[in-house]
Design a protein around this motif. Structure first.
Motif, short mmCIF file in Angstrom:
data_model
loop_
_atom_site.label_atom_id
_atom_site.label_comp_id
_atom_site.label_asym_id
_atom_site.label_seq_id
_atom_site.Cartn_x
_atom_site.Cartn_y
_atom_site.Cartn_z
N ASP A 51 0.82 -1.21 0.00
CA ASP A 51 0.00 0.00 0.00
C ASP A 51 0.86 1.26 0.00
O ASP A 51 0.42 2.32 -0.46
CB ASP A 51 -0.90 0.03 1.24
N LEU A 52 2.09 1.15 0.53
CA LEU A 52 2.95 2.31 0.70
C LEU A 52 3.94 2.51 -0.44
O LEU A 52 4.24 3.66 -0.80
CB LEU A 52 3.73 2.19 2.01
N PHE A 53 4.47 1.40 -0.99
CA PHE A 53 5.59 1.51 -1.92
C PHE A 53 5.29 0.92 -3.29
O PHE A 53 4.65 -0.14 -3.40
CB PHE A 53 6.82 0.82 -1.34
N ASP A 54 5.79 1.58 -4.31
CA ASP A 54 5.83 1.00 -5.66
C ASP A 54 7.03 0.07 -5.74
O ASP A 54 8.12 0.41 -5.27
CB ASP A 54 5.96 2.11 -6.71
N GLY A 55 6.83 -1.10 -6.32
CA GLY A 55 7.94 -2.03 -6.50
C GLY A 55 8.22 -2.88 -5.28
O GLY A 55 9.33 -3.39 -5.13
N ALA A 56 7.22 -3.08 -4.40
CA ALA A 56 7.45 -3.87 -3.19
C ALA A 56 7.61 -5.35 -3.48
O ALA A 56 8.16 -6.10 -2.67
CB ALA A 56 6.30 -3.66 -2.21
N GLY A 57 7.12 -5.79 -4.61
CA GLY A 57 7.31 -7.18 -5.01
C GLY A 57 6.75 -8.19 -4.02
O GLY A 57 5.63 -8.06 -3.54
N SER A 58 7.58 -9.19 -3.68
CA SER A 58 7.14 -10.26 -2.78
C SER A 58 6.89 -9.78 -1.36
O SER A 58 6.26 -10.47 -0.57
CB SER A 58 8.18 -11.39 -2.77
N ALA A 59 7.39 -8.58 -1.01
CA ALA A 59 7.18 -8.04 0.33
C ALA A 59 5.91 -7.20 0.41
O ALA A 59 5.62 -6.62 1.46
CB ALA A 59 8.38 -7.18 0.74
N ALA A 60 5.14 -7.13 -0.67
CA ALA A 60 3.96 -6.27 -0.70
C ALA A 60 2.94 -6.62 0.36
O ALA A 60 2.20 -5.77 0.85
CB ALA A 60 3.32 -6.31 -2.08
N ALA A 61 2.87 -7.92 0.74
CA ALA A 61 1.86 -8.35 1.70
C ALA A 61 2.29 -8.17 3.15
O ALA A 61 1.49 -8.42 4.06
CB ALA A 61 1.52 -9.83 1.45
N VAL A 62 3.52 -7.73 3.40
CA VAL A 62 3.99 -7.54 4.78
C VAL A 62 3.16 -6.44 5.44
O VAL A 62 3.06 -5.33 4.92
CB VAL A 62 5.49 -7.18 4.81
N ARG A 63 2.58 -6.78 6.58
CA ARG A 63 1.70 -5.83 7.26
C ARG A 63 2.51 -4.78 8.03
O ARG A 63 3.50 -5.08 8.67
CB ARG A 63 0.76 -6.57 8.22
N VAL A 64 2.03 -3.55 7.98
CA VAL A 64 2.69 -2.43 8.62
C VAL A 64 1.91 -1.95 9.84
O VAL A 64 2.46 -1.75 10.91
CB VAL A 64 2.89 -1.26 7.63
N ALA A 65 0.61 -1.73 9.67
CA ALA A 65 -0.21 -1.20 10.76
C ALA A 65 -1.67 -1.47 10.50
O ALA A 65 -2.09 -1.71 9.36
CB ALA A 65 0.01 0.32 10.91
N ALA A 66 -2.46 -1.45 11.57
CA ALA A 66 -3.92 -1.52 11.44
C ALA A 66 -4.44 -0.10 11.21
O ALA A 66 -3.87 0.87 11.66
CB ALA A 66 -4.53 -2.12 12.69
#
Length: 244
Positions: A36-51
């Motif tokens: 949700d935050l970064f373009d190009g996150a790739g396989s890390a795109a699903a890593v949760r940051v905050a509720a």
């Protein structure tokens, strides 16, 4: 409202993958991820940051940068971003921009009640809906964060610029150092503050030796200016700023 970052991120990759912060950071499911935050996150795109239980969440950019690094991403943050505001995205039926329809205006509200003098923190603000916005309603949380409440503020009420002021650095009764500077000459005396003041604000001070009362301008905790320098500060709105 701001939530704690989840630090249990993916293992650090062998080579950090460069990413860039999106121009519009939005979320549609109540859970902010690196994707949700970064373009190009790739396989890390699903890593949760905050509720994100409300319409928005304010994240500390430094903490997000560390979390991204743990997930194998490199965000240089060349722009020096300090906070990231994530709003509800259009996928959830809520527009990311302020609605112009009457009775459906997106505004900043207080997530908790604040007492007079409390410093507004990122987690104290949340986006919500109101019938109308005050004429001095801020469009950016950054304009309010770090300032002090002028009066008691109730949770859920709409944020207005008149609610806050620069944090107080002089209290009534404080012994302060008054500095007079002009034409290369600098003089300092001790005085008693007759009122309170934030940085850049004027107040009355009584010289401890002569008992004469003069007008001074707070320049920091226990410090104030008098004379031409003080007059110039009061005449310049740019000299009045909040301690961050």
């Amino acid at each position: 409202m701001a939530a704690a970052l989840w630090l249990a991120a993916a293992p650090i990759a062998q080579a950090a993958q460069p990413v860039s912060l999106k121009a519009e950071t939005v979320d549609s499911d109540g859970v902010v991820t690196l994707g949700d935050l970064f373009d190009g996150a790739g396989s890390a795109a699903a890593v949760r940051v905050a509720a994100k239980p409300g319409l928005s969440v304010v994240l500390d950019a430094g903490a997000v940068q560390q979390l991204a690094r743990r997930a194998g991403l490199h965000w240089a943050n060349a722009e020096g971003v300090r906070r990231i505001v994530v709003r509800t995205g259009a996928d959830s039926g809520t527009a990311t921009s302020v609605s112009a329809r009457a009775g459906n205006v997106e505004v900043l509200t207080y997530a908790r009640s604040l007492s007079t003098g409390d410093i507004v923190q990122p987690e104290d603000l949340i986006w919500g809906k109101a019938a109308m916005a005050p004429t001095d309603a801020p469009h950016d949380a950054e304009a309010i964060i770090g300032l002090a409440a002028r009066r008691p503020l109730r949770a859920g009420s709409v944020v207005a610029a008149r609610d806050v002021t620069a944090p107080q650095v002089i209290a009534a009764g404080d012994i302060v150092t008054l500095t007079y500077e002009a034409a290369g000459m600098v003089l300092s005396v001790k005085a008693k503050a007759m009122g309170r003041a934030a940085q850049g604000e004027g107040f009355a001070a009584q010289n401890l030796t002569t008992k004469r009362t003069v007008q001074a301008v707070a320049t920091g905790p226990g410090q104030a200016a008098v004379g031409p320098g003080a007059d110039q500060m009061l005449a310049s709105p740019a000299a009045r700023y909040a301690l961050r």
